[in-house]
Design an enzyme around this catalytic site. Structure first.
Site, mmCIF file in Angstrom:
data_model
loop_
_atom_site.group_PDB
_atom_site.id
_atom_site.type_symbol
_atom_site.label_atom_id
_atom_site.label_comp_id
_atom_site.label_asym_id
_atom_site.label_seq_id
_atom_site.Cartn_x
_atom_site.Cartn_y
_atom_site.Cartn_z
ATOM 1 N N ALA A 88 0.832 -1.211 0.000
ATOM 2 C CA ALA A 88 0.000 0.000 0.000
ATOM 3 C C ALA A 88 0.860 1.250 0.000
ATOM 4 O O ALA A 88 1.965 1.267 0.540
ATOM 5 C CB ALA A 88 -0.900 0.006 1.222
ATOM 6 N N ASN A 98 9.082 8.723 4.982
ATOM 7 C CA ASN A 98 7.950 9.441 4.387
ATOM 8 C C ASN A 98 7.008 9.934 5.471
ATOM 9 O O ASN A 98 6.850 9.326 6.515
ATOM 10 C CB ASN A 98 7.224 8.563 3.357
ATOM 11 C CG ASN A 98 6.062 7.795 3.951
ATOM 12 O OD1 ASN A 98 4.964 8.336 4.120
ATOM 13 N ND2 ASN A 98 6.304 6.531 4.316
ATOM 14 N N MET A 152 3.858 11.287 4.113
ATOM 15 C CA MET A 152 2.918 11.714 3.085
ATOM 16 C C MET A 152 1.593 12.189 3.704
ATOM 17 O O MET A 152 1.022 13.180 3.264
ATOM 18 C CB MET A 152 2.624 10.570 2.106
ATOM 19 C CG MET A 152 3.848 9.908 1.479
ATOM 20 S SD MET A 152 4.856 11.027 0.511
ATOM 21 C CE MET A 152 3.810 11.295 -0.903
ATOM 22 N N PHE A 185 -1.387 10.338 3.927
ATOM 23 C CA PHE A 185 -2.567 9.857 3.168
ATOM 24 C C PHE A 185 -3.055 10.886 2.140
ATOM 25 O O PHE A 185 -4.246 11.210 2.083
ATOM 26 C CB PHE A 185 -3.742 9.516 4.100
ATOM 27 C CG PHE A 185 -3.531 8.355 5.037
ATOM 28 C CD1 PHE A 185 -2.545 7.401 4.825
ATOM 29 C CD2 PHE A 185 -4.368 8.200 6.148
ATOM 30 C CE1 PHE A 185 -2.387 6.321 5.703
ATOM 31 C CE2 PHE A 185 -4.214 7.122 7.023
ATOM 32 C CZ PHE A 185 -3.218 6.192 6.800
ATOM 33 N N ASN A 187 -6.718 -0.534 0.745
ATOM 34 C CA ASN A 187 -6.290 -0.185 2.086
ATOM 35 C C ASN A 187 -7.016 1.096 2.510
ATOM 36 O O ASN A 187 -6.980 2.110 1.817
ATOM 37 C CB ASN A 187 -4.763 0.001 2.038
ATOM 38 C CG ASN A 187 -4.154 0.361 3.360
ATOM 39 O OD1 ASN A 187 -4.548 1.331 3.980
ATOM 40 N ND2 ASN A 187 -3.152 -0.398 3.779
ATOM 41 N N SER A 228 -0.328 3.921 10.302
ATOM 42 C CA SER A 228 0.518 4.952 9.703
ATOM 43 C C SER A 228 0.915 5.961 10.774
ATOM 44 O O SER A 228 0.060 6.423 11.543
ATOM 45 C CB SER A 228 -0.229 5.683 8.591
ATOM 46 O OG SER A 228 0.465 6.875 8.286
ATOM 47 N N ASN A 274 1.683 8.929 10.165
ATOM 48 C CA ASN A 274 1.594 10.266 9.564
ATOM 49 C C ASN A 274 0.223 10.919 9.610
ATOM 50 O O ASN A 274 0.016 11.965 9.023
ATOM 51 C CB ASN A 274 2.109 10.205 8.129
ATOM 52 C CG ASN A 274 3.536 9.700 8.084
ATOM 53 O OD1 ASN A 274 4.355 10.105 8.908
ATOM 54 N ND2 ASN A 274 3.830 8.795 7.168
ATOM 55 N N THR A 275 -0.729 10.299 10.295
ATOM 56 C CA THR A 275 -2.011 10.949 10.564
ATOM 57 C C THR A 275 -2.089 11.048 12.085
ATOM 58 O O THR A 275 -1.997 10.023 12.762
ATOM 59 C CB THR A 275 -3.189 10.113 10.009
ATOM 60 O OG1 THR A 275 -3.100 10.098 8.594
ATOM 61 C CG2 THR A 275 -4.539 10.683 10.423
ATOM 62 N N LYS A 295 -3.762 -3.772 9.304
ATOM 63 C CA LYS A 295 -2.326 -3.551 9.092
ATOM 64 C C LYS A 295 -1.739 -2.893 10.332
ATOM 65 O O LYS A 295 -2.237 -1.861 10.786
ATOM 66 C CB LYS A 295 -2.089 -2.682 7.857
ATOM 67 C CG LYS A 295 -0.600 -2.484 7.565
ATOM 68 C CD LYS A 295 -0.368 -1.929 6.176
ATOM 69 C CE LYS A 295 1.094 -1.689 5.890
ATOM 70 N NZ LYS A 295 1.321 -1.177 4.538
ATOM 71 N N THR A 338 4.532 -5.435 8.342
ATOM 72 C CA THR A 338 4.144 -4.275 9.119
ATOM 73 C C THR A 338 4.187 -2.993 8.277
ATOM 74 O O THR A 338 4.700 -2.995 7.160
ATOM 75 C CB THR A 338 5.139 -4.041 10.305
ATOM 76 O OG1 THR A 338 6.417 -3.672 9.762
ATOM 77 C CG2 THR A 338 5.249 -5.242 11.190
ATOM 78 N N ASN A 339 3.758 -1.933 8.911
ATOM 79 C CA ASN A 339 3.874 -0.589 8.335
ATOM 80 C C ASN A 339 5.288 -0.046 8.610
ATOM 81 O O ASN A 339 6.168 -0.800 9.012
ATOM 82 C CB ASN A 339 2.795 0.308 8.968
ATOM 83 C CG ASN A 339 2.282 1.339 7.982
ATOM 84 O OD1 ASN A 339 3.078 1.997 7.298
ATOM 85 N ND2 ASN A 339 0.981 1.487 7.882
ATOM 86 N N THR A 340 5.488 1.238 8.419
ATOM 87 C CA THR A 340 6.805 1.861 8.653
ATOM 88 C C THR A 340 7.035 2.057 10.162
ATOM 89 O O THR A 340 6.093 2.034 10.950
ATOM 90 C CB THR A 340 6.882 3.230 7.959
ATOM 91 O OG1 THR A 340 5.780 4.028 8.425
ATOM 92 C CG2 THR A 340 6.791 3.099 6.459
HETATM 93 C C1 FMN Z 1 6.311 6.626 0.470
HETATM 94 C C2 FMN Z 1 5.553 5.583 1.215
HETATM 95 C C3 FMN Z 1 4.188 5.714 1.368
HETATM 96 C C4 FMN Z 1 3.463 4.751 2.073
HETATM 97 N N1 FMN Z 1 2.113 4.882 2.171
HETATM 98 C C5 FMN Z 1 1.398 3.915 2.796
HETATM 99 C C6 FMN Z 1 -0.007 4.005 2.868
HETATM 100 O O1 FMN Z 1 -0.620 4.911 2.321
HETATM 101 N N2 FMN Z 1 -0.671 3.026 3.519
HETATM 102 C C7 FMN Z 1 -0.032 1.963 4.107
HETATM 103 O O2 FMN Z 1 -0.691 1.085 4.676
HETATM 104 N N3 FMN Z 1 1.312 1.855 4.035
HETATM 105 C C8 FMN Z 1 2.021 2.799 3.394
HETATM 106 N N4 FMN Z 1 3.387 2.689 3.319
HETATM 107 C C9 FMN Z 1 4.034 1.545 4.022
HETATM 108 C C10 FMN Z 1 4.300 0.372 3.091
HETATM 109 O O3 FMN Z 1 3.121 -0.163 2.557
HETATM 110 C C11 FMN Z 1 5.061 -0.741 3.839
HETATM 111 O O4 FMN Z 1 4.232 -1.235 4.860
HETATM 112 C C12 FMN Z 1 6.357 -0.237 4.471
HETATM 113 O O5 FMN Z 1 6.983 0.721 3.662
HETATM 114 C C13 FMN Z 1 7.349 -1.387 4.700
HETATM 115 O O6 FMN Z 1 7.660 -2.027 3.479
HETATM 116 P P1 FMN Z 1 8.971 -1.693 2.593
HETATM 117 O O7 FMN Z 1 10.144 -1.766 3.503
HETATM 118 O O8 FMN Z 1 8.952 -2.742 1.508
HETATM 119 O O9 FMN Z 1 8.777 -0.331 2.057
HETATM 120 C C14 FMN Z 1 4.135 3.630 2.623
HETATM 121 C C15 FMN Z 1 5.505 3.499 2.471
HETATM 122 C C16 FMN Z 1 6.223 4.453 1.761
HETATM 123 C C17 FMN Z 1 7.713 4.278 1.602
#
Ligand code: FMN
Length: 388
Positions: free
Chosen positions: A88, A137, A139, A141, A169, A205, A207-208, A240, A268-270
């Site tokens: 996502a 990031n 961003m 959303f 998502n 996330s 970022n919100t 997530k 996981t997420n970030t």
């Molecule tokens: C620029 C950017 C934007 C992201 N936006 C979302 C998002 O909108 N929703 C979400 O669930 N995860 C978002 N993610 C998280 C990724 O889906 C993923 O969970 C996370 O980056 C770990 O995977 P990776 O190491 O392969 O990037 C974002 C990641 C990046 C780098």
């Protein structure tokens, strides 16, 4: 793993884009999405561009797709040709939805999309951290909203003729107070329920403001209750989660997921952690340590795998897991699958490794199956789940 051919993206194009042209990451991202959307548009439409598109699409398929029945699985009644999907955030508004199967992905997760369209945080909000094979990031959303995504998919995507499963998502709109989160997620779900193969409640996330508080049991429960009561006929619904959760909180979420009959967990997420980063300052000159945002890529790899293993162990492999975080190679994907992930996703790795990554990972996974004498990828799921 077998030797891989020289990667033109890594040796030629990436240095040009990242260094020589010093292209702004977000602008480059938008341009890439625009190009992919154009290339993958329905060749039956669009006059003089038709033969060009047809050629481009068969070229992409030939170069980037790897099909082998040993990698296919059926989960939640959905067929996945390959366990590797797009994570996502890459294609939030589904602009390039038709491109992902042409680039070798077995599924793609669109979004995060919110009930209200929103611009996201002020720019710059996306930074590369090459010394750490990572990105930062914030961003926030940025997306055109759930109704716009539904309209786009109606135009681009035909549910009866889906080449790959599409996840959607869902996030909370920034303007919606946390107490009204359930209604906000529900509005997006209702707008999109005919268009996704599976749905994800994103409460992770960073970022919100306050969003990750929705991972707490008493906050998450009303959201899951609202969505599942409107979820008829049942579509797979996943949650997530963040890599920053304490193990005890993680167990709470797993139990809740099971009691609300969720289809699985995305881990996981970030991360908001800045530990072990080599990078000191961002391109803006500001110190990484004090900059808001989530880190993705290599720094999140190990914790994401630990979280997958914990979920797998706690559920005895009964709750499917989509593993994501720091996958840059087949070995990384294999580690997540053998820890317990049925499917895996990439984002940052694709930016660093280039468009050949999906095929490279699929080939490497097939090598691993051979090496372990396994007949299909589903036999590898959870193979190393008892390691700690
Ligand atoms: C620029 C950017 C934007 C992201 N936006 C979302 C998002 O909108 N929703 C979400 O669930 N995860 C978002 N993610 C998280 C990724 O889906 C993923 O969970 C996370 O980056 C770990 O995977 P990776 O190491 O392969 O990037 C974002 C990641 C990046 C780098």
């Amino acid at each position: 793993m077998a030797d891989t051919p020289p990667n033109f993206y890594k040796t030629g194009l990436r240095p040009l884009l990242f260094n020589a042209l010093n292209a702004d990451p977000e602008r480059l991202h938008q341009q890439t999405l625009g190009l992919l959307a154009w290339l993958a548009a329905n060749p039956a439409e669009g006059g003089w561009q038709q033969p060009l598109r047809r050629a481009a699409q068969s070229g992409l398929k030939a170069a980037y797709c790897q099909s082998d029945s040993r990698l296919s699985q059926t989960l939640w009644g959905l067929h996945f040709d390959s366990p590797l999907g797009l994570a996502a955030g890459f294609d939030k508004d589904g602009q390039a939805a038709r491109a992902w199967p042409l680039l070798g992905f077995g599924f793609a997760e669109l979004g995060t999309v919110t009930a209200q369209p929103q611009p996201g945080n002020p720019q710059p909000r996306l930074f590369r951290l090459p010394a750490d094979a990572a990105a930062l990031n914030r961003m926030g959303f940025n997306n055109q909203g759930a109704t716009a995504l539904a309209k786009r998919l109606e135009a681009l995507w035909h549910p009866l003729d889906c080449p790959i499963p599409l996840g959607i998502n869902l996030g909370k709109s920034k303007v919606t107070p946390l107490e009204q989160a359930a209604a906000d997620y529900l509005a997006s779900f209702k707008a999109l329920k005919d268009w996704g193969s599976y749905f994800v409640v994103n409460v992770s996330s960073p970022n919100t403001p306050g969003l990750r508080m929705l991972q707490a049991r008493d906050q998450l429960e009303p959201i899951l209750a609202a969505l599942q009561s409107a979820n008829r006929p049942r579509q797979p619904l996943l949650v997530k989660i963040s890599p920053d959760l304490a193990d005890a909180d993680l167990l709470d979420i797993i139990n809740l997921a099971q009691s609300y009959e969720l289809a699985g967990i995305i881990a996981t997420n970030t991360t908001i952690s800045r530990e072990h980063l080599q990078t000191q300052t961002l391109a803006t000159g500001e110190p990484v340590r004090h900059q808001p945002g989530g880190i993705s890529g290599a720094p999140v790899r190990q914790r994401a795998t630990e979280v997958i293993r914990l979920i797998y162990q706690h559920t005895q492999g009964q709750l499917p897991i989509i593993g994501v975080g720091g996958i840059f190679s087949a070995a990384d994907a294999w580690a997540k699958i053998t820890a317990g992930a049925s499917l895996v996703q990439v984002y940052t790795g694709w930016v660093y490794e280039g468009p050949g990554l999906a095929r490279q990972i699929c080939q490497g996974l097939l090598n691993q199956l051979d090496r372990h004498g396994l007949k299909s990828i589903s036999q590898a799921v959870g193979l190393n789940s008892i390691e700690s």
